[in-house]
Write a protein that holds these residues in place. Structure first.
Motif, PDB file in Angstrom:
ATOM      1  N   GLN A 150      -8.249  21.785   0.172  1.00 40.71           N
ATOM      2  CA  GLN A 150      -7.597  23.097   0.181  1.00 40.71           C
ATOM      3  C   GLN A 150      -8.640  24.146   0.571  1.00 40.71           C
ATOM      4  O   GLN A 150      -9.620  24.348  -0.121  1.00 40.71           O
ATOM      5  N   ASN A 151      -8.417  24.756   1.723  1.00 40.36           N
ATOM      6  CA  ASN A 151      -9.299  25.823   2.176  1.00 40.36           C
ATOM      7  C   ASN A 151      -8.550  26.662   3.207  1.00 40.36           C
ATOM      8  O   ASN A 151      -8.500  26.298   4.377  1.00 40.36           O
ATOM      9  N   PRO A 152      -7.981  27.786   2.779  1.00 36.89           N
ATOM     10  CA  PRO A 152      -7.208  28.617   3.710  1.00 36.89           C
ATOM     11  C   PRO A 152      -8.068  29.284   4.782  1.00 36.89           C
ATOM     12  O   PRO A 152      -7.544  29.807   5.750  1.00 36.89           O
ATOM     13  N   ASN A 153      -9.389  29.238   4.635  1.00 36.39           N
ATOM     14  CA  ASN A 153     -10.273  29.886   5.608  1.00 36.39           C
ATOM     15  C   ASN A 153     -10.545  29.032   6.838  1.00 36.39           C
ATOM     16  O   ASN A 153     -11.063  29.526   7.829  1.00 36.39           O
ATOM     17  N   LEU A 154     -10.210  27.752   6.770  1.00 38.04           N
ATOM     18  CA  LEU A 154     -10.437  26.881   7.921  1.00 38.04           C
ATOM     19  C   LEU A 154      -9.332  27.060   8.942  1.00 38.04           C
ATOM     20  O   LEU A 154      -8.157  27.097   8.594  1.00 38.04           O
ATOM     21  N   ARG A 155      -9.720  27.153  10.192  1.00 38.62           N
ATOM     22  CA  ARG A 155      -8.728  27.272  11.261  1.00 38.62           C
ATOM     23  C   ARG A 155      -7.909  25.991  11.371  1.00 38.62           C
ATOM     24  O   ARG A 155      -6.701  26.006  11.467  1.00 38.62           O
ATOM     25  N   GLU A 156      -8.602  24.869  11.381  1.00 34.61           N
ATOM     26  CA  GLU A 156      -7.924  23.577  11.420  1.00 34.61           C
ATOM     27  C   GLU A 156      -8.190  22.881  10.095  1.00 34.61           C
ATOM     28  O   GLU A 156      -9.323  22.613   9.749  1.00 34.61           O
ATOM     29  N   ASN A 157      -7.157  22.644   9.373  1.00 34.58           N
ATOM     30  CA  ASN A 157      -7.281  21.981   8.079  1.00 34.58           C
ATOM     31  C   ASN A 157      -6.317  20.803   8.050  1.00 34.58           C
ATOM     32  O   ASN A 157      -5.363  20.776   7.278  1.00 34.58           O
ATOM     33  N   ASP A 158      -6.571  19.843   8.911  1.00 34.63           N
ATOM     34  CA  ASP A 158      -5.676  18.711   9.081  1.00 34.63           C
ATOM     35  C   ASP A 158      -5.728  17.768   7.885  1.00 34.63           C
ATOM     36  O   ASP A 158      -6.729  17.669   7.178  1.00 34.63           O
ATOM     37  N   PHE A 159      -4.638  17.054   7.714  1.00 31.90           N
ATOM     38  CA  PHE A 159      -4.561  16.008   6.708  1.00 31.90           C
ATOM     39  C   PHE A 159      -5.146  14.730   7.287  1.00 31.90           C
ATOM     40  O   PHE A 159      -5.141  14.519   8.496  1.00 31.90           O
ATOM     41  N   ILE A 160      -5.656  13.880   6.402  1.00 32.77           N
ATOM     42  CA  ILE A 160      -5.988  12.508   6.778  1.00 32.77           C
ATOM     43  C   ILE A 160      -5.071  11.603   5.958  1.00 32.77           C
ATOM     44  O   ILE A 160      -4.562  12.013   4.914  1.00 32.77           O
ATOM     45  N   GLU A 161      -4.846  10.409   6.435  1.00 29.85           N
ATOM     46  CA  GLU A 161      -4.036   9.457   5.692  1.00 29.85           C
ATOM     47  C   GLU A 161      -4.954   8.506   4.951  1.00 29.85           C
ATOM     48  O   GLU A 161      -5.950   8.032   5.500  1.00 29.85           O
ATOM     49  N   ILE A 162      -4.625   8.283   3.701  1.00 29.00           N
ATOM     50  CA  ILE A 162      -5.369   7.313   2.891  1.00 29.00           C
ATOM     51  C   ILE A 162      -4.385   6.265   2.378  1.00 29.00           C
ATOM     52  O   ILE A 162      -3.186   6.520   2.307  1.00 29.00           O
ATOM     53  N   GLU A 163      -4.914   5.105   2.035  1.00 34.67           N
ATOM     54  CA  GLU A 163      -4.094   4.035   1.495  1.00 34.67           C
ATOM     55  C   GLU A 163      -4.563   3.708   0.091  1.00 34.67           C
ATOM     56  O   GLU A 163      -5.758   3.595  -0.156  1.00 34.67           O
ATOM     57  N   LEU A 164      -3.600   3.571  -0.820  1.00 36.63           N
ATOM     58  CA  LEU A 164      -3.886   3.144  -2.186  1.00 36.63           C
ATOM     59  C   LEU A 164      -3.121   1.862  -2.471  1.00 36.63           C
ATOM     60  O   LEU A 164      -1.955   1.731  -2.087  1.00 36.63           O
ATOM     61  N   ASP A 165      -3.773   0.941  -3.147  1.00 40.39           N
ATOM     62  CA  ASP A 165      -3.119  -0.290  -3.572  1.00 40.39           C
ATOM     63  C   ASP A 165      -2.069   0.069  -4.616  1.00 40.39           C
ATOM     64  O   ASP A 165      -2.365   0.757  -5.595  1.00 40.39           O
ATOM     65  N   ARG A 166      -0.852  -0.370  -4.416  1.00 36.77           N
ATOM     66  CA  ARG A 166       0.237  -0.034  -5.359  1.00 36.77           C
ATOM     67  C   ARG A 166      -0.021  -0.612  -6.755  1.00 36.77           C
ATOM     68  O   ARG A 166       0.561  -0.150  -7.725  1.00 36.77           O
ATOM     69  N   GLN A 167      -0.895  -1.586  -6.864  1.00 35.22           N
ATOM     70  CA  GLN A 167      -1.241  -2.147  -8.172  1.00 35.22           C
ATOM     71  C   GLN A 167      -2.272  -1.293  -8.902  1.00 35.22           C
ATOM     72  O   GLN A 167      -2.518  -1.498 -10.083  1.00 35.22           O
ATOM     73  N   GLU A 226       0.831  -1.200   0.000  1.00 37.33           N
ATOM     74  CA  GLU A 226       0.000   0.000   0.000  1.00 37.33           C
ATOM     75  C   GLU A 226       0.864   1.247   0.000  1.00 37.33           C
ATOM     76  O   GLU A 226       1.935   1.271   0.597  1.00 37.33           O
ATOM     77  N   LEU A 227       0.368   2.267  -0.656  1.00 41.32           N
ATOM     78  CA  LEU A 227       0.976   3.588  -0.636  1.00 41.32           C
ATOM     79  C   LEU A 227       0.134   4.448   0.296  1.00 41.32           C
ATOM     80  O   LEU A 227      -1.086   4.533   0.131  1.00 41.32           O
ATOM     81  N   VAL A 228       0.748   5.051   1.292  1.00 38.26           N
ATOM     82  CA  VAL A 228       0.040   5.895   2.247  1.00 38.26           C
ATOM     83  C   VAL A 228       0.297   7.351   1.882  1.00 38.26           C
ATOM     84  O   VAL A 228       1.440   7.777   1.750  1.00 38.26           O
ATOM     85  N   LEU A 229      -0.792   8.109   1.697  1.00 32.90           N
ATOM     86  CA  LEU A 229      -0.704   9.528   1.343  1.00 32.90           C
ATOM     87  C   LEU A 229      -1.469  10.359   2.351  1.00 32.90           C
ATOM     88  O   LEU A 229      -2.419   9.888   2.977  1.00 32.90           O
ATOM     89  N   LYS A 230      -1.058  11.611   2.499  1.00 31.72           N
ATOM     90  CA  LYS A 230      -1.749  12.558   3.372  1.00 31.72           C
ATOM     91  C   LYS A 230      -2.552  13.500   2.468  1.00 31.72           C
ATOM     92  O   LYS A 230      -2.001  14.093   1.552  1.00 31.72           O
ATOM     93  N   VAL A 231      -3.864  13.589   2.734  1.00 34.90           N
ATOM     94  CA  VAL A 231      -4.757  14.350   1.866  1.00 34.90           C
ATOM     95  C   VAL A 231      -5.634  15.277   2.706  1.00 34.90           C
ATOM     96  O   VAL A 231      -6.037  14.927   3.820  1.00 34.90           O
ATOM     97  N   ARG A 232      -5.921  16.454   2.146  1.00 35.90           N
ATOM     98  CA  ARG A 232      -6.871  17.377   2.777  1.00 35.90           C
ATOM     99  C   ARG A 232      -7.542  18.192   1.688  1.00 35.90           C
ATOM    100  O   ARG A 232      -7.126  18.185   0.527  1.00 35.90           O
TER     101      ARG A 232
END
Length: 107
Positions: free
Chosen positions: A9-26, A1-7
């Motif tokens: 884009q919204n500069p107006n949010l005070r907290e704009n945390d990333f979440i981690e997602i997993e993609l099958d490398r295949q 699996e490839l783990v990526l951090k995704v969010r």
């Protein structure tokens, strides 16, 4: 699996945390990245204008996605003109744990 951090884009949010997602490398395709990211973030794929690899690179095709490495940070840039629709806070009656009968009690 490839783990990526995704969010979103919204500069107006005070907290704009990333979440981690997993993609099958295949299955490292742009379409799969878009599908998984939107599902995890609760966004309609039709509202995504582009996917940006931070700090400033637009992903455009499968080869771009294949070059991603673990824990790279991505942002979904949305096309919706009224972004408030996407970040709407649920009303009290929509929240879990809301008791309609208790709200109707009168004293």
């Amino acid at each position: 699996e490839l783990v990526l951090k995704v969010r979103i884009q919204n500069p107006n949010l005070r907290e704009n945390d990333f979440i981690e997602i997993e993609l099958d490398r295949q299955e490292l395709t742009y379409k799969e990245l878009l599908r998984v990211s939107c599902r995890e973030l609760g966004v309609n794929p039709e509202h995504v204008q582009k996917i940006r690899k931070l700090p400033n690179t637009m992903l455009r095709k499968d080869k771009d996605v294949a070059r991603l490495q673990d824990l790279q940070e991505l942002e979904l840039v949305l096309t919706v003109s009224d972004k408030n629709l996407l970040f709407r806070v649920p009303s009290l009656s929509e929240r879990s744990g809301y008791n309609k009968k208790a709200s109707e009690l009168t004293y």
